[in-house]
Design a protein around this motif. Structure first.
Motif, PDB file in Angstrom:
ATOM      1  N   PRO A 144       0.797  -1.228   0.000  1.00 33.23           N
ATOM      2  CA  PRO A 144       0.000   0.000   0.000  1.00 33.23           C
ATOM      3  C   PRO A 144       0.834   1.284   0.000  1.00 33.23           C
ATOM      4  CG  PRO A 144       0.309  -0.736   2.234  1.00 33.23           C
ATOM      5  CD  PRO A 144       1.120  -1.667   1.365  1.00 33.23           C
ATOM      6  N   LEU A 145       2.168   1.177  -0.021  1.00 35.54           N
ATOM      7  CA  LEU A 145       3.010   2.357   0.203  1.00 35.54           C
ATOM      8  C   LEU A 145       3.233   3.211  -1.034  1.00 35.54           C
ATOM      9  CD1 LEU A 145       5.697   0.894   2.646  1.00 35.54           C
ATOM     10  CD2 LEU A 145       3.577   2.111   3.169  1.00 35.54           C
ATOM     11  N   LEU A 146       2.733   2.756  -2.184  1.00 31.42           N
ATOM     12  CA  LEU A 146       2.810   3.525  -3.434  1.00 31.42           C
ATOM     13  C   LEU A 146       4.253   3.821  -3.833  1.00 31.42           C
ATOM     14  CD1 LEU A 146      -0.152   6.026  -2.845  1.00 31.42           C
ATOM     15  CD2 LEU A 146      -0.221   3.673  -3.671  1.00 31.42           C
ATOM     16  N   GLU A 147       5.148   2.842  -3.603  1.00 30.66           N
ATOM     17  CA  GLU A 147       6.507   2.951  -4.126  1.00 30.66           C
ATOM     18  C   GLU A 147       6.477   2.695  -5.628  1.00 30.66           C
ATOM     19  OE1 GLU A 147       9.086   1.526  -0.213  1.00 30.66           O
ATOM     20  OE2 GLU A 147       8.741   0.106  -1.847  1.00 30.66           O
ATOM     21  N   ILE A 148       7.348   3.371  -6.365  1.00 28.77           N
ATOM     22  CA  ILE A 148       7.365   3.267  -7.819  1.00 28.77           C
ATOM     23  C   ILE A 148       8.584   2.469  -8.267  1.00 28.77           C
ATOM     24  CG2 ILE A 148       7.254   4.535  -9.992  1.00 28.77           C
ATOM     25  CD1 ILE A 148       4.893   5.026  -8.033  1.00 28.77           C
ATOM     26  N   VAL A 150       1.261  10.669   0.672  1.00 29.33           N
ATOM     27  CA  VAL A 150       2.006   9.945  -0.356  1.00 29.33           C
ATOM     28  C   VAL A 150       1.106   9.779  -1.574  1.00 29.33           C
ATOM     29  CG1 VAL A 150       3.191   7.811  -0.960  1.00 29.33           C
ATOM     30  CG2 VAL A 150       3.387   8.723   1.363  1.00 29.33           C
ATOM     31  N   TYR A 151       1.519  10.405  -2.661  1.00 31.17           N
ATOM     32  CA  TYR A 151       0.811  10.292  -3.942  1.00 31.17           C
ATOM     33  C   TYR A 151       1.837  10.496  -5.048  1.00 31.17           C
ATOM     34  CZ  TYR A 151      -2.433  11.017  -7.788  1.00 31.17           C
ATOM     35  OH  TYR A 151      -3.101  10.902  -8.993  1.00 31.17           O
ATOM     36  N   PRO A 152       1.914   9.592  -6.024  1.00 29.40           N
ATOM     37  CA  PRO A 152       2.961   9.698  -7.050  1.00 29.40           C
ATOM     38  C   PRO A 152       2.933  10.989  -7.850  1.00 29.40           C
ATOM     39  CG  PRO A 152       1.930   7.539  -7.106  1.00 29.40           C
ATOM     40  CD  PRO A 152       1.110   8.372  -6.181  1.00 29.40           C
ATOM     41  N   GLY A 153       1.787  11.670  -7.886  1.00 32.19           N
ATOM     42  CA  GLY A 153       1.693  12.916  -8.639  1.00 32.19           C
ATOM     43  C   GLY A 153       2.303  14.106  -7.940  1.00 32.19           C
ATOM     44  N   LEU A 154       2.594  13.981  -6.658  1.00 26.56           N
ATOM     45  CA  LEU A 154       3.223  15.071  -5.914  1.00 26.56           C
ATOM     46  C   LEU A 154       4.730  15.066  -6.158  1.00 26.56           C
ATOM     47  CD1 LEU A 154       1.416  14.691  -2.460  1.00 26.56           C
ATOM     48  CD2 LEU A 154       0.918  16.377  -4.243  1.00 26.56           C
ATOM     49  N   SER A 162      -1.992  11.590 -20.427  1.00 26.74           N
ATOM     50  CA  SER A 162      -3.401  11.938 -20.197  1.00 26.74           C
ATOM     51  C   SER A 162      -4.135  11.138 -19.126  1.00 26.74           C
ATOM     52  CB  SER A 162      -4.212  11.884 -21.504  1.00 26.74           C
ATOM     53  OG  SER A 162      -4.564  10.558 -21.841  1.00 26.74           O
ATOM     54  N   TYR A 163      -3.559  10.019 -18.633  1.00 29.06           N
ATOM     55  CA  TYR A 163      -4.312   9.213 -17.663  1.00 29.06           C
ATOM     56  C   TYR A 163      -3.979   9.557 -16.213  1.00 29.06           C
ATOM     57  CZ  TYR A 163      -4.756   6.655 -22.011  1.00 29.06           C
ATOM     58  OH  TYR A 163      -4.976   6.324 -23.325  1.00 29.06           O
ATOM     59  N   GLY A 164      -2.966  10.378 -15.995  1.00 25.42           N
ATOM     60  CA  GLY A 164      -2.636  10.832 -14.659  1.00 25.42           C
ATOM     61  C   GLY A 164      -1.840   9.830 -13.850  1.00 25.42           C
ATOM     62  N   PHE A 165      -1.757  10.105 -12.543  1.00 23.95           N
ATOM     63  CA  PHE A 165      -0.921   9.330 -11.628  1.00 23.95           C
ATOM     64  C   PHE A 165      -1.726   8.328 -10.805  1.00 23.95           C
ATOM     65  CE2 PHE A 165       1.540  13.074 -12.630  1.00 23.95           C
ATOM     66  CZ  PHE A 165       2.843  12.615 -12.705  1.00 23.95           C
ATOM     67  N   GLY A 166      -2.951   8.077 -11.189  1.00 22.99           N
ATOM     68  CA  GLY A 166      -3.735   7.047 -10.523  1.00 22.99           C
ATOM     69  C   GLY A 166      -4.617   7.573  -9.413  1.00 22.99           C
ATOM     70  N   GLY A 167      -5.425   6.672  -8.870  1.00 20.30           N
ATOM     71  CA  GLY A 167      -6.435   7.058  -7.882  1.00 20.30           C
ATOM     72  C   GLY A 167      -6.107   6.705  -6.456  1.00 20.30           C
ATOM     73  N   MET A 168      -4.861   6.269  -6.182  1.00 17.81           N
ATOM     74  CA  MET A 168      -4.495   5.813  -4.841  1.00 17.81           C
ATOM     75  C   MET A 168      -3.609   6.831  -4.129  1.00 17.81           C
ATOM     76  SD  MET A 168      -6.083   2.968  -4.951  1.00 17.81           S
ATOM     77  CE  MET A 168      -5.582   2.353  -3.345  1.00 17.81           C
ATOM     78  N   LEU A 169      -3.923   7.098  -2.856  1.00 19.13           N
ATOM     79  CA  LEU A 169      -3.064   7.945  -2.047  1.00 19.13           C
ATOM     80  C   LEU A 169      -3.138   7.482  -0.600  1.00 19.13           C
ATOM     81  CD1 LEU A 169      -4.737  10.250  -0.172  1.00 19.13           C
ATOM     82  CD2 LEU A 169      -5.197  11.180  -2.431  1.00 19.13           C
ATOM     83  N   THR A 170      -2.140   7.858   0.186  1.00 20.81           N
ATOM     84  CA  THR A 170      -2.157   7.563   1.616  1.00 20.81           C
ATOM     85  C   THR A 170      -1.864   8.834   2.403  1.00 20.81           C
ATOM     86  OG1 THR A 170       0.208   7.025   1.886  1.00 20.81           O
ATOM     87  CG2 THR A 170      -1.257   5.241   1.174  1.00 20.81           C
ATOM     88  N   ILE A 171      -2.430   8.888   3.615  1.00 15.89           N
ATOM     89  CA  ILE A 171      -2.055   9.910   4.583  1.00 15.89           C
ATOM     90  C   ILE A 171      -1.815   9.226   5.915  1.00 15.89           C
ATOM     91  CG2 ILE A 171      -3.339  11.752   3.430  1.00 15.89           C
ATOM     92  CD1 ILE A 171      -5.442  11.518   5.690  1.00 15.89           C
ATOM     93  N   ASP A 172      -1.023   9.861   6.765  1.00 10.98           N
ATOM     94  CA  ASP A 172      -0.747   9.320   8.097  1.00 10.98           C
ATOM     95  C   ASP A 172      -1.382  10.253   9.126  1.00 10.98           C
ATOM     96  OD1 ASP A 172       0.330   8.334  10.478  1.00 10.98           O
ATOM     97  OD2 ASP A 172       2.168   7.676   9.482  1.00 10.98           O
ATOM     98  N   LEU A 187       5.319   1.028   7.122  1.00  9.08           N
ATOM     99  CA  LEU A 187       3.858   0.906   7.142  1.00  9.08           C
ATOM    100  C   LEU A 187       3.386   1.203   8.565  1.00  9.08           C
ATOM    101  CD1 LEU A 187       1.177   0.212   5.885  1.00  9.08           C
ATOM    102  CD2 LEU A 187       1.744  -2.207   6.034  1.00  9.08           C
ATOM    103  N   SER A 188       3.052   2.454   8.834  1.00  7.89           N
ATOM    104  CA  SER A 188       2.757   2.910  10.190  1.00  7.89           C
ATOM    105  C   SER A 188       1.312   2.630  10.584  1.00  7.89           C
ATOM    106  CB  SER A 188       3.032   4.414  10.301  1.00  7.89           C
ATOM    107  OG  SER A 188       2.200   5.130   9.396  1.00  7.89           O
ATOM    108  N   ASP A 189       1.058   2.650  11.899  1.00  5.19           N
ATOM    109  CA  ASP A 189      -0.281   2.378  12.439  1.00  5.19           C
ATOM    110  C   ASP A 189      -1.321   3.372  11.940  1.00  5.19           C
ATOM    111  OD1 ASP A 189       0.454   0.185  13.850  1.00  5.19           O
ATOM    112  OD2 ASP A 189       0.638   1.196  15.785  1.00  5.19           O
ATOM    113  N   GLY A 190      -0.910   4.627  11.802  1.00  3.72           N
ATOM    114  CA  GLY A 190      -1.863   5.674  11.461  1.00  3.72           C
ATOM    115  C   GLY A 190      -2.101   5.861   9.975  1.00  3.72           C
ATOM    116  N   LEU A 191      -1.553   4.965   9.161  1.00  4.02           N
ATOM    117  CA  LEU A 191      -1.666   5.110   7.714  1.00  4.02           C
ATOM    118  C   LEU A 191      -3.079   4.762   7.239  1.00  4.02           C
ATOM    119  CD1 LEU A 191       0.424   5.747   5.374  1.00  4.02           C
ATOM    120  CD2 LEU A 191       0.314   3.300   4.880  1.00  4.02           C
ATOM    121  N   ILE A 192      -3.658   5.635   6.435  1.00  2.69           N
ATOM    122  CA  ILE A 192      -4.943   5.372   5.779  1.00  2.69           C
ATOM    123  C   ILE A 192      -4.704   5.328   4.278  1.00  2.69           C
ATOM    124  CG2 ILE A 192      -7.283   6.190   5.319  1.00  2.69           C
ATOM    125  CD1 ILE A 192      -7.249   7.628   7.976  1.00  2.69           C
TER     126      ILE A 192
END
Length: 404
Positions: free
Chosen positions: A156-160, A283-287, A303-313, A367-372
């Protein structure tokens, strides 16, 4: 020329048995032959265009497989009843007892559990590494290594993963590079970057309606034929067969994938910027702050962007759960695993989709406890959604009113 996967899907044309604009659904488990010899030839794999038994293939499944192969730029594809069916069949086909796999340390929990707990029962060992460091990947290669396995965008960490670098390593050592592209359909085309096999959990963005479980293996004709071989093909003998009705349904949804991915990406980028401005570790690959931003940009299709997945802590599991419960109560999405739905889905991966990974290894990989983990939906007014999410964050105390 830039690769345009949506054009490849659009250019496909199928007709139903009676001229329908959708292909007819093959509602049969077994198929007849005009001669006994043709049946024999089909068992031997020498009768092109003949159907034997739906565990082997069916017209509906082949239509969908053809469309997904066109999207990924591979020769052909085999659809399966789940993403895990695609992953396990692929790895069991490529590896024998005594073989070794180099795998990313951050992968879907089911993949990790298979490689860590089940594959060793068959004599297949795995070394988990930081896939963002090609030198570590190459250092992990052994004489008996057969596969490098990772996700384009890790769960879930969105590593590339730098797929071109991994491809060079795999070719030098005579390995197969297997890429799970579930998080980045259309945005990244692994085959064009050197991947040998591309896997998707179709359950997610490609189907997009959270109403079925399914997967696909995209590769060469030789490899897909090996998977379907009646004597030693993992996709034939392990039985991960997709239902024809589901295949037909996914094929229809595939036609709108490009529209949906653009909106998922647009909304995720908007929220990621806002969350980052609010002071969350986002964490978002587009940032540009994402360590893999430049790698993603180098690989991506236009044109398709960086995807729909992101995480915050948000600091702690208790706060994460409180926030997610409140956001669900306010109809901002669902506290649920999976991704790619039209509504936003959110979960704490350490206690859900990555719970198979031991706590000490979760801590080691960050992968921290507070990660969403958010799978951002198709909201029409994402600014409105953000304001409502911000109210929830303030109410549960993870966002200070003085900071906004």
């Amino acid at each position: 020329m830039k690769y345009k996967p949506a054009d490849r899907i659009q250019d496909l044309q199928y007709f139903g048995e009676f001229g329908g604009v959708n292909p007819s659904i093959s509602d049969s488990s077994t198929y007849t032959f005009l001669s006994a010899k043709t049946m024999f030839d089909t068992f031997e794999g020498n009768a092109e265009g003949c159907y034997l038994y739906s565990r082997h293939s069916s017209p509906s499944n082949l239509y969908l497989g053809e469309a997904l192969a066109a999207m990924e730029g591979t020769e052909t594809a085999n659809v399966t009843a789940s993403g895990m069916g695609a992953i396990t069949a692929t790895l069991m086909q490529l590896c024998n007892a005594g073989d070794h796999i180099v795998c990313s340390r951050t992968v879907y929990g089911g993949t990790y559990a298979f490689l860590k707990n089940l594959a060793p029962k068959f004599g297949i060992a795995t070394t988990f590494v930081d896939i963002t460091k090609p030198e570590m990947v190459e250092a992990a290669v052994q004489k008996n290594t057969k596969v490098i396995y990772c996700e384009s965008v890790s769960n879930p960490l969105l590593e590339i993963a730098d797929l071109e670098s991994l491809s060079r390593i795999s070719k030098v050592h005579g390995l197969k590079l297997v890429i799970d592209n579930t998080f980045s359909p259309l945005s990244i085309t692994p085959q064009k970057l050197g991947a040998d096999v591309v896997i998707h959990s179709l359950t997610k963005f490609i189907n997009g309606s959270s109403d079925t479980v399914s997967g696909v293996i995209c590769g060469t004709k030789e490899f897909i034929n090996d998977l379907r071989n009646v004597n030693d093909g993992a996709a034939m003998l392990l039985g991960p067969t997709m239902d024809s009705f589901r295949a037909a349904s996914i094929l229809k949804n595939l036609r709108t994938l490009h529209i949906r991915m653009k909106q998922h990406s647009h909304n995720a980028m908007f929220l990621a910027k806002k969350f980052q401005e609010d002071g969350f570790k986002t964490v978002y690959p587009g940032l540009e702050s994402h360590p893999g931003h430049d790698t993603f940009r180098k690989m991506m299709n236009e044109s398709y962007g960086f995807g729909g997945m992101l995480t915050i802590d948000v600091g702690s599991l208790d706060k994460a759960n409180e926030l997610m419960e409140l956001m669900q109560e306010k109809n901002l999405g669902y506290l649920a695993v999976s991704l790619g739905f039209y509504k936003t889905l959110f979960s704490a991966p350490g206690t859900s989709t990555s719970s198979e990974i031991p706590i000490e290894e979760q801590n080691e990989m960050g992968l921290s406890d507070g990660l969403i983990r958010f799978s951002i939906g198709l909201d029409n007014d994402i600014a409105r959604t953000y304001e409502m999410m911000k109210e929830c964050m303030i109410k549960v105390g993870v966002l200070d009113t003085e900071m906004v």
